[in-house]
Design a protein around this motif. Structure first.
Motif, short mmCIF file in Angstrom:
data_model
loop_
_atom_site.label_atom_id
_atom_site.label_comp_id
_atom_site.label_asym_id
_atom_site.label_seq_id
_atom_site.Cartn_x
_atom_site.Cartn_y
_atom_site.Cartn_z
N ALA A 135 -4.47 8.45 -4.09
CA ALA A 135 -3.09 8.01 -3.86
C ALA A 135 -2.63 8.33 -2.44
O ALA A 135 -1.99 7.50 -1.79
CB ALA A 135 -2.17 8.65 -4.89
N TYR A 136 -2.95 9.53 -1.96
CA TYR A 136 -2.50 9.90 -0.61
C TYR A 136 -3.14 9.01 0.45
O TYR A 136 -2.55 8.77 1.51
CB TYR A 136 -2.79 11.38 -0.34
N ILE A 137 -4.35 8.51 0.16
CA ILE A 137 -5.04 7.62 1.10
C ILE A 137 -4.30 6.29 1.20
O ILE A 137 -4.10 5.75 2.30
CB ILE A 137 -6.50 7.41 0.68
N TYR A 138 -3.87 5.75 0.06
CA TYR A 138 -3.10 4.51 0.08
C TYR A 138 -1.83 4.67 0.92
O TYR A 138 -1.49 3.81 1.74
CB TYR A 138 -2.71 4.08 -1.34
N LEU A 139 -1.13 5.78 0.69
CA LEU A 139 0.11 6.02 1.42
C LEU A 139 -0.15 6.18 2.91
O LEU A 139 0.55 5.59 3.75
CB LEU A 139 0.82 7.26 0.86
N LEU A 186 -10.18 8.57 10.45
CA LEU A 186 -10.40 7.34 9.68
C LEU A 186 -11.75 7.38 8.98
O LEU A 186 -11.86 7.01 7.80
CB LEU A 186 -10.31 6.13 10.61
N VAL A 187 -12.79 7.83 9.68
CA VAL A 187 -14.12 7.93 9.07
C VAL A 187 -14.09 8.89 7.88
O VAL A 187 -14.65 8.59 6.81
CB VAL A 187 -15.16 8.40 10.12
N CYS A 188 -13.44 10.03 8.04
CA CYS A 188 -13.36 11.02 6.96
C CYS A 188 -12.62 10.46 5.74
O CYS A 188 -13.03 10.68 4.59
CB CYS A 188 -12.66 12.28 7.46
N ILE A 189 -11.53 9.73 6.00
CA ILE A 189 -10.74 9.18 4.90
C ILE A 189 -11.53 8.11 4.15
O ILE A 189 -11.52 8.05 2.91
CB ILE A 189 -9.41 8.63 5.43
N VAL A 190 -12.25 7.26 4.87
CA VAL A 190 -13.06 6.22 4.23
C VAL A 190 -14.16 6.86 3.38
O VAL A 190 -14.43 6.44 2.25
CB VAL A 190 -13.66 5.28 5.29
N ARG A 191 -14.80 7.90 3.93
CA ARG A 191 -15.84 8.60 3.17
C ARG A 191 -15.25 9.24 1.92
O ARG A 191 -15.85 9.19 0.83
CB ARG A 191 -16.50 9.67 4.04
N ALA A 243 -0.99 13.34 2.72
CA ALA A 243 -0.69 12.03 3.30
C ALA A 243 0.01 12.18 4.65
O ALA A 243 -0.33 11.48 5.62
CB ALA A 243 0.17 11.22 2.34
N ALA A 244 0.98 13.11 4.72
CA ALA A 244 1.70 13.33 5.97
C ALA A 244 0.75 13.80 7.07
O ALA A 244 0.82 13.33 8.22
CB ALA A 244 2.81 14.36 5.76
N PHE A 245 -0.15 14.72 6.73
CA PHE A 245 -1.11 15.23 7.71
C PHE A 245 -2.05 14.11 8.17
O PHE A 245 -2.32 13.96 9.37
CB PHE A 245 -1.91 16.37 7.08
N ALA A 246 -2.52 13.29 7.22
CA ALA A 246 -3.41 12.18 7.57
C ALA A 246 -2.68 11.15 8.43
O ALA A 246 -3.26 10.59 9.37
CB ALA A 246 -3.94 11.52 6.29
N LEU A 250 0.83 -1.21 0.00
CA LEU A 250 0.00 0.00 0.00
C LEU A 250 0.86 1.26 0.00
O LEU A 250 0.52 2.26 -0.65
CB LEU A 250 -0.93 0.01 1.21
N VAL A 251 1.97 1.22 0.74
CA VAL A 251 2.89 2.36 0.76
C VAL A 251 3.48 2.58 -0.63
O VAL A 251 3.53 3.71 -1.15
CB VAL A 251 4.02 2.13 1.79
N ILE A 252 3.93 1.48 -1.26
CA ILE A 252 4.51 1.57 -2.60
C ILE A 252 3.48 2.06 -3.60
O ILE A 252 3.76 2.93 -4.44
CB ILE A 252 5.08 0.20 -3.01
#
Length: 768
Positions: free
Chosen positions: A390-394, A755-760, A439-442, A374-376
């Motif tokens: 992409a930022y979500i995967y990272l 996590l909820v926000c990212i999934v949405r 991604a860094a903030f998340a 997932l990081v890659i």
């Protein structure tokens, strides 16, 4: 058509009635199962009920005589047995009271439950799952559980080993109790039946209700499902033994599973302090070691499954997740599902991963390895500007890595910035930099629940932390051992395989593509990424670089020394090998005249990986020491590790199990009840001054104490135990418990909301 067949056809055509009938049958079988195991059994054996089994030198045969004492000088090869007793299927607790002069080593002197009619030396009928539990001089009694699998006559064996290792050891058996654990057995057998019904119900649902959809799915995905299933089963086949194969860190992680479960039972979630560790004094592994994937195993142990069954489940779970996540991630990178499938085989069965699973038993590391794809994928899609997700995967990849292993996250914290730096001209582009910053903030928000407690304990120096920072170069391995198969002669856990010959082939082909200019305008980018990939391999060796840093740049060396072992970089190296496999496949498959040839080459490389990995697994099965760990009795000892309080004394938990007031002031304290990290005690302080009572707990931060509704001062004492100040003149009960501070709970809420926000966000962009 007969009436009976018409009725059967009507019954099966009416799916609603069929479902109702299946549910009724299952409920009936569950009720019968509960009734079957609802019984009471208890057996007490005194010295009059024991027999000594010994070798008669005159007849050269084993004989038995009444007795409760075993000593090879008294009777040759003697040991003690209880009288036979018939035990039906179920879970039993065996309690043994004894005297002995043996060391803490079950190889020398032990007790276990054995089937009388199984006369094989290794008890190969496996009629009971029971460990060999040591009978050391430091104890006077032991208690352990045994899973009886078939009703027959059993006896409890006590005494030294029959061979010369048992010479000079004596055992005097005083009392044995065998108690049927009715509640635990009913729970265990019910859960097993429920799991079976769940599998059968899913199969019936797919066949009877979703028949057409299931048929279409397997018509399109039959090959994919078959290969993924083979990959998981192949990676898991050493688990088919009724024992475990010893790995370097296995006992540490077995402790984590059982004591994580105890934390759940006493109401902690998430579990920060393992309550059973150090004989009930506790251990803060949950503060500094990600437990995410261990929770299912801990729950299984709480439901009555054996400890080693929980450990095996963890391995199967990570094997399955690794195969699926790598299939998804590398398939997206290659833009080809077949390439993704081949990448999944390579990533799941690559040598270093299987070594980590079995020979190293580095549970956290191969758990974290699961999420590296997932990081890659995240980095690839950010730099290729291919996806808004992409930022979500990272972010999820790094977060899930931290949820399993801090050290692997530390490596990512080194690797990702270096990767961004070597591609600096792309990194500074707006379309790349913004997703990286998101991604860094998340990552920060998603990991607050873990980082806040860890920083709290590390800054306050409440835990030891990593103490291995010297001579990291000496812990590396020669490069020659990474590609061929080279058995680690210094280990008794099977062989060591780094990357395997398949990785050498992939890197050689990738270099050929780069030299030939197959990547066209992106060639210079891939040259830098390839150089970085080779650097990670070299950093996994006993490189002179570490000594140079040690001598000339000690600050940088001290940072890198947190790796403990250089070959931890092999995690990233394996990921980069499979990344190159996917990228080369992507480049070749897009050319129609090369497509079939590419698939053939991919198949050959995967076959080479399977064959070389089979050599490693065979070595594990044939070389590694088999052990059993059905119950936790053999790991119930003091173990100081990196998240222990600095300077604790190992003998304290063995001798101080009650509340203690040391000063002879007339005040008294007595333990009433201990439920995990929660203690209830009766204290009496008739004096005019406060006194300090020491609880049987290590003095980690954030313990609280109350008496009569008033808060008491709880703090870590000079001997590292938890001390509680008892007010002058107080007499009554006090409660001591571990309480998460507000900041910890707030960080957990922030993590959950993020996590909820990212999934949405992910679901919204997928729909678009």
């Amino acid at each position: 058509m007969s009436k009976r067949w018409r009725f059967m056809k009507f019954f099966f055509d009416n799916k609603k009635k069929l479902v109702i009938a299946i549910v009724i049958v299952e409920l009936l079988l569950l009720a019968i199962n509960v009734f079957r195991f609802n019984r009471s059994e208890s057996y007490l054996f005194s010295q009059d009920d024991f027999q000594v089994d010994y070798l008669n030198p005159e007849t050269n045969k084993y004989e038995r005589a009444s007795g409760a004492y075993a000593d090879h000088t008294d009777k040759v090869q003697s040991l003690i047995f209880t009288k036979p007793v018939r035990l039906e299927k179920g879970i039993y607790n065996i309690y043994v009271n004894y005297s002995s002069n043996a060391d803490i080593n079950w190889h020398l002197c032990y007790t276990t439950l054995q089937a009388c009619l199984d006369v094989s030396n290794t008890k190969a009928a496996h009629l009971a799952y029971c460990d060999k539990v040591a009978l050391p001089a430091s104890k006077t009694d032991v208690s352990f559980n045994s899973w009886v699998r078939y009703g027959t006559d059993f006896e409890v064996r006590m005494g030294p080993e029959r061979d010369e290792t048992g010479d000079g050891i004596f055992v005097l058996a005083n009392e044995v109790r065998i108690t049927y654990l009715r509640g635990k057995t009913i729970l265990y057998e019910t859960v097993k039946l429920l799991l079976l019904f769940m599998v059968l119900d899913i199969v019936l649902y797919l066949i009877l209700v979703k028949r057409e959809e299931t048929k279409r799915f397997f018509e399109d995905k039959a090959f994919t499902v078959g290969v993924l299933l083979f990959t998981v089963l192949f990676a898991s086949y050493p688990l088919l033994s009724d024992k475990l194969y010893f790995g370097d860190d296995i006992f540490y992680h077995l402790r984590r599973i059982v004591y994580l479960g105890e934390g759940l039972k006493c109401g902690q979630f998430p579990v920060h302090i393992y309550p059973g560790w150090d004989m009930g004094y506790g251990y803060a592994a949950g503060v500094g070691y990600g437990d995410l994937l261990l929770y299912p195993s801990a729950i299984l142990v709480n439901l009555g499954f054996t400890l080693q069954a929980g450990y095996k489940f963890y391995i199967v779970l990570t094997n399955a997740l690794t195969a699926f996540i790598s299939y998804y991630s590398f398939g997206k990178i290659a833009d080809d599902k077949k390439a993704g499938l081949a990448s999944s085989v390579l990533f799941t069965l690559i040598g270093f991963r299987l070594h980590s699973v079995y020979s190293g038993a580095t549970v956290g590391e191969f758990g974290a390895f699961t999420f590296l794809p997932l990081v890659i994928l995240g980095l690839w899609e950010i730099y290729a500007k291919k996806s808004k997700n992409a930022y979500i995967y990272l972010a999820l990849g790094v977060t899930l890595t931290l949820s399993c292993h801090v050290l692997s996250t530390f490596i990512l914290a080194l690797v990702i910035p270096i990767f961004c730096l070597i591609l600096v001209e792309k990194t500074l582009q707006k379309d790349v930099l913004i997703p990286l910053l998101k991604a860094a903030f998340a990552i920060v928000l998603l990991n607050l629940h873990f980082v806040v407690p860890l920083v709290d304990y590390m800054v306050s120096k409440n835990v030891s932390g990593n103490g291995i920072t010297d001579m990291i170069w000496a812990r590396g391995r020669d490069l020659v051992t990474f590609f061929g198969y080279s058995q680690a002669m210094d280990l008794d856990t099977g062989g060591f395989l780094g990357l395997g010959i398949c990785s050498a082939a992939v890197l050689a082909i990738a270099l050929g593509f780069i030299i030939a200019g197959k990547f066209e305008k992106k060639t210079f980018v891939y040259v830098r990424v390839f150089a970085l990939s080779i650097a990670f391999v070299l950093l996994s060796t006993n490189s002179i670089l570490y000594f140079v840093l040690y001598q000339d740049v000690p600050v940088l060396y001290k940072i890198l020394a947190n790796l403990q072992f250089p070959w931890h970089f092999l995690d990233v190296s394996c990921g980069m090998v499979v990344f190159w496999f996917a990228i080369v496949a992507k480049n070749a498959i897009c050319k129609l005249d090369k497509k079939n040839a590419t698939y053939i080459v991919m198949t050959v490389i995967c076959f080479a990986c399977v064959m070389q990995s089979n050599t490693l697994l065979e070595d594990v099965v044939n070389t590694a020491h088999p052990i059993t760990m059905y119950d936790d009795a053999e790991i119930d000892s003091v173990m100081i590790a990196e998240f222990s309080i600095p300077g604790i004394e190992k003998n304290i938990p063995m001798t101080e199990k009650d509340m203690i007031i040391r000063k002879n002031s007339g005040a008294t304290a007595q333990l009433l009840e201990k439920n995990g990290t929660t203690v209830y005690a009766q204290v009496d302080n008739p004096t005019e001054k406060p006194v300090v009572a020491e609880a049987p707990l290590w003095g980690y931060r954030h313990y609280a104490a109350k008496a009569g509704g008033k808060k008491l001062k709880a703090f870590r004492g000079d001997n590292k135990k938890l001390w509680v100040e008892i007010p002058a003149g107080y007499s009554g009960k006090i409660k001591i418990w571990f309480r998460e501070p507000f900041l910890w709970r707030l960080s957990e809420l922030i993590t959950l909301a993020t996590l909820v926000c990212i999934v949405r966000e992910y679901m919204r962009t997928k729909k678009q």
